[in-house]
Scaffold this motif. Structure first.
Motif, PDB file in Angstrom:
ATOM      1  N   TYR A 191      39.085  26.400  44.146  1.00 32.06           N
ATOM      2  CA  TYR A 191      37.852  26.444  44.942  1.00 32.06           C
ATOM      3  C   TYR A 191      37.063  27.745  44.757  1.00 32.06           C
ATOM      4  O   TYR A 191      36.043  27.938  45.421  1.00 32.06           O
ATOM      5  CB  TYR A 191      38.191  26.269  46.421  1.00 32.06           C
ATOM      6  CG  TYR A 191      38.668  24.877  46.774  1.00 32.06           C
ATOM      7  CD1 TYR A 191      37.762  23.841  46.989  1.00 32.06           C
ATOM      8  CD2 TYR A 191      40.017  24.591  46.895  1.00 32.06           C
ATOM      9  CE1 TYR A 191      38.191  22.563  47.307  1.00 32.06           C
ATOM     10  CE2 TYR A 191      40.466  23.311  47.223  1.00 32.06           C
ATOM     11  CZ  TYR A 191      39.541  22.306  47.425  1.00 32.06           C
ATOM     12  OH  TYR A 191      39.975  21.034  47.744  1.00 32.06           O
ATOM     13  N   ASN A 192      37.505  28.613  43.861  1.00 30.40           N
ATOM     14  CA  ASN A 192      36.875  29.920  43.741  1.00 30.40           C
ATOM     15  C   ASN A 192      35.410  29.862  43.326  1.00 30.40           C
ATOM     16  O   ASN A 192      34.603  30.683  43.751  1.00 30.40           O
ATOM     17  CB  ASN A 192      37.645  30.797  42.746  1.00 30.40           C
ATOM     18  CG  ASN A 192      38.916  31.374  43.356  1.00 30.40           C
ATOM     19  OD1 ASN A 192      39.125  31.283  44.567  1.00 30.40           O
ATOM     20  ND2 ASN A 192      39.771  31.952  42.529  1.00 30.40           N
ATOM     21  N   ASP A 193      35.074  28.909  42.463  1.00 38.73           N
ATOM     22  CA  ASP A 193      33.718  28.878  41.912  1.00 38.73           C
ATOM     23  C   ASP A 193      32.862  27.759  42.503  1.00 38.73           C
ATOM     24  O   ASP A 193      31.936  27.265  41.868  1.00 38.73           O
ATOM     25  CB  ASP A 193      33.764  28.753  40.388  1.00 38.73           C
ATOM     26  CG  ASP A 193      34.493  27.498  39.925  1.00 38.73           C
ATOM     27  OD1 ASP A 193      35.094  26.815  40.773  1.00 38.73           O
ATOM     28  OD2 ASP A 193      34.463  27.208  38.707  1.00 38.73           O
ATOM     29  N   GLN A 194      33.176  27.339  43.725  1.00 38.51           N
ATOM     30  CA  GLN A 194      32.359  26.344  44.397  1.00 38.51           C
ATOM     31  C   GLN A 194      32.239  26.715  45.872  1.00 38.51           C
ATOM     32  O   GLN A 194      32.879  27.654  46.349  1.00 38.51           O
ATOM     33  CB  GLN A 194      32.965  24.947  44.254  1.00 38.51           C
ATOM     34  CG  GLN A 194      34.262  24.734  45.038  1.00 38.51           C
ATOM     35  CD  GLN A 194      34.742  23.297  44.967  1.00 38.51           C
ATOM     36  OE1 GLN A 194      35.135  22.814  43.913  1.00 38.51           O
ATOM     37  NE2 GLN A 194      34.729  22.603  46.097  1.00 38.51           N
ATOM     38  N   PHE A 195      31.417  25.973  46.585  1.00 41.17           N
ATOM     39  CA  PHE A 195      31.194  26.216  48.018  1.00 41.17           C
ATOM     40  C   PHE A 195      31.781  25.046  48.784  1.00 41.17           C
ATOM     41  O   PHE A 195      31.441  23.885  48.518  1.00 41.17           O
ATOM     42  CB  PHE A 195      29.695  26.355  48.279  1.00 41.17           C
ATOM     43  CG  PHE A 195      29.361  26.825  49.663  1.00 41.17           C
ATOM     44  CD1 PHE A 195      30.087  27.828  50.284  1.00 41.17           C
ATOM     45  CD2 PHE A 195      28.287  26.281  50.344  1.00 41.17           C
ATOM     46  CE1 PHE A 195      29.765  28.267  51.559  1.00 41.17           C
ATOM     47  CE2 PHE A 195      27.951  26.705  51.613  1.00 41.17           C
ATOM     48  CZ  PHE A 195      28.693  27.706  52.219  1.00 41.17           C
ATOM     49  N   THR A 196      32.676  25.336  49.741  1.00 37.76           N
ATOM     50  CA  THR A 196      33.419  24.294  50.440  1.00 37.76           C
ATOM     51  C   THR A 196      33.350  24.495  51.946  1.00 37.76           C
ATOM     52  O   THR A 196      33.444  25.622  52.436  1.00 37.76           O
ATOM     53  CB  THR A 196      34.907  24.296  50.006  1.00 37.76           C
ATOM     54  OG1 THR A 196      34.968  24.100  48.594  1.00 37.76           O
ATOM     55  CG2 THR A 196      35.687  23.194  50.703  1.00 37.76           C
ATOM     56  N   GLY A 197      33.179  23.391  52.672  1.00 35.53           N
ATOM     57  CA  GLY A 197      33.186  23.431  54.126  1.00 35.53           C
ATOM     58  C   GLY A 197      33.944  22.251  54.695  1.00 35.53           C
ATOM     59  O   GLY A 197      33.821  21.131  54.191  1.00 35.53           O
ATOM     60  N   VAL A 198      34.742  22.503  55.731  1.00 39.55           N
ATOM     61  CA  VAL A 198      35.557  21.448  56.331  1.00 39.55           C
ATOM     62  C   VAL A 198      35.551  21.600  57.849  1.00 39.55           C
ATOM     63  O   VAL A 198      35.631  22.714  58.371  1.00 39.55           O
ATOM     64  CB  VAL A 198      37.029  21.518  55.840  1.00 39.55           C
ATOM     65  CG1 VAL A 198      37.833  20.333  56.397  1.00 39.55           C
ATOM     66  CG2 VAL A 198      37.115  21.555  54.334  1.00 39.55           C
ATOM     67  N   LEU A 199      35.456  20.471  58.536  1.00 39.11           N
ATOM     68  CA  LEU A 199      35.663  20.452  59.975  1.00 39.11           C
ATOM     69  C   LEU A 199      36.416  19.181  60.330  1.00 39.11           C
ATOM     70  O   LEU A 199      36.031  18.087  59.905  1.00 39.11           O
ATOM     71  CB  LEU A 199      34.337  20.492  60.738  1.00 39.11           C
ATOM     72  CG  LEU A 199      34.449  20.492  62.269  1.00 39.11           C
ATOM     73  CD1 LEU A 199      35.234  21.703  62.771  1.00 39.11           C
ATOM     74  CD2 LEU A 199      33.072  20.459  62.916  1.00 39.11           C
TER      75      LEU A 199
END
Length: 424
Positions: free
Chosen positions: A39-47
């Motif tokens: 996930y280092n080179d992307q943007f991630t969001g979780v809820l």
């Protein structure tokens, strides 16, 4: 302090301790899955949220804005359920002697190859003169930020006030060349070009070597609409521009849930756009999807913690910006307001239907009911997860700006979902 009070206090302390341990355990394990080099080179969001206990199970960049792609259709679904009745308003009309005047509401099902609704056709056949009111839609034919080069792509039909045939030409060349509508067969040319239609002209191209079924958006204008209507009702049709005159009656077409389910299951962009236009028809005869978006954000969704930038119904536009927390809030509203069986029936089912047929399958039964969103270098999934313990969790897992194959992103997401299913 009484013995009862002491025991109650002890129970609360033990429960709080156990809950804290469980929360720490969940956060530690999911964080370990997300905070890796993948996930280092992307943007991630979780809820992840438990609507029964009102507890946040896990959050990571949950308040950040992401390009949602077709996750946007969750907001479109919510809007439709707030505005539209159980049957879709097919059109508005006025009767005068042997004449019927018909005005579109944005209903996309008229002669659509999936729905094949013929409500307007059946009614109009009873009258000598049929006047179609045009130009009561204030939306542009394409949404803001849509890619111009997709003008001939099946997923990008033009928006209109009174769609016909889903605003696409359907071509099948398996045995002999067939087209819907048939009248456009003469406008099809055989070629091996990658383009399927002239840029701003209803001249279509088909590769006979492939012999597959394709859908090509049509260029919609007043003269073309008149031509299509005259084909099904010869000698009866006239076209007039909208002048603000109010129609007296409303005719209804298909069950609304059938339209919502199709939009969600196959992620149909055209249906999503027209559903917002339909919703606006309940507010005014002048159709405007932007007004209905503004209205619902300022009223039913005024409590959103992160107000989105919401520019279309389908999610085709990269101008859209939504946070995981907003999807979870709307999904929770849906879960609390709509009967569970009805709600889950509207969503793709992991491992079984629609866009999730090849992903997120359960062991003995489905555990994911959710809407995916895919656009170049972005993939998100938001919906409901059923744990082995019987809990229903609401989640939004968003990924933006990666260069790796989407299938690898989905595998990583599935490992998180399966861990939650098995351990919560």
């Amino acid at each position: 302090m009484s013995v009862f009070v002491k025991k109650s206090l002890l129970f609360v302390l033990i429960f709080s301790f156990l809950y804290s341990c469980k929360s720490t355990y969940i956060n530690k394990n999911i964080t370990r899955k997300i905070e890796t080099s993948f996930y280092n080179d992307q943007f991630t969001g979780v809820l992840v949220f438990n609507p029964k206990t009102n507890d946040t199970v896990f959050k990571y960049n949950a308040n950040k804005y992401f390009i949602p792609a077709s996750n946007t259709k969750i907001f479109t679904l919510y809007t439709a359920l707030q505005f539209l009745p159980n049957q879709i308003p097919a059109f508005k009309y006025t009767l005068e002697n042997d004449k019927i005047t018909i005005q579109g509401t944005g209903d996309p099902t008229f002669l659509h190859t999936f729905f094949n609704d013929s409500t307007a056709l059946k009614m109009a056949r009873n009258y000598k003169n049929v006047n179609i009111v045009f130009n009561n839609l204030e939306d542009d034919k394409f949404g803001p930020g849509w890619a111009w080069e997709d003008y001939d792509a099946y997923f990008s039909p033009e928006r209109s006030s009174f769609p016909i045939y889903g605003n696409v030409l359907t071509i099948n060349g398996k045995d002999s060349l067939q087209s819907i509508p048939k009248i456009l067969k003469q406008s099809i040319k055989y070629t091996e070009t990658s383009k399927r239609r002239n840029y701003n002209e209803n001249i279509f191209f088909y590769n006979l070597k492939k012999q597959d079924t394709i859908e090509i958006p049509m260029v919609i204008d007043t003269l073309f609409i008149k031509k299509l209507w005259q084909d099904v009702l010869p000698g009866k049709i006239s076209i007039s521009n909208y002048i603000g005159k109010k129609m007296e009656h409303i005719a209804y077409s298909v069950p609304s849930d059938s339209l919502y389910k199709r939009m969600m299951e196959v992620s149909d962009n055209f249906l999503a756009e027209q559903i917002l236009i339909l919703a606006s028809s309940t507010m005014s005869d002048t159709l405007n999807s932007n007004k209905v978006r503004e209205y619902i954000l300022n009223n039913q969704l005024k409590d959103l913690k992160q107000k989105p930038r919401w520019v279309d119904g389908s999610g085709l536009s990269r101008y859209n910006l939504f946070a995981p927390i907003s999807f979870v809030q709307v999904l929770t509203k849906l879960y609390n307001e709509i009967p569970r069986d009805r709600l889950f029936n509207l969503f793709p089912i992991g491992g079984e239907t629609g866009t999730l047929k090849k992903y997120y399958s359960g062991i003995s039964k489905p555990y994911i009911y959710a809407k995916s969103g895919t656009i170049g270098n972005n993939y998100s999934l938001s919906g409901y997860l059923i744990t082995n313990s019987g809990e229903t969790l609401v989640f939004s897992f968003m990924n933006n700006h990666y260069l790796k194959p989407s299938v690898e992103v989905k595998k990583r997401m599935q490992s998180v979902f399966e861990w939650l299913r098995d351990n919560y």
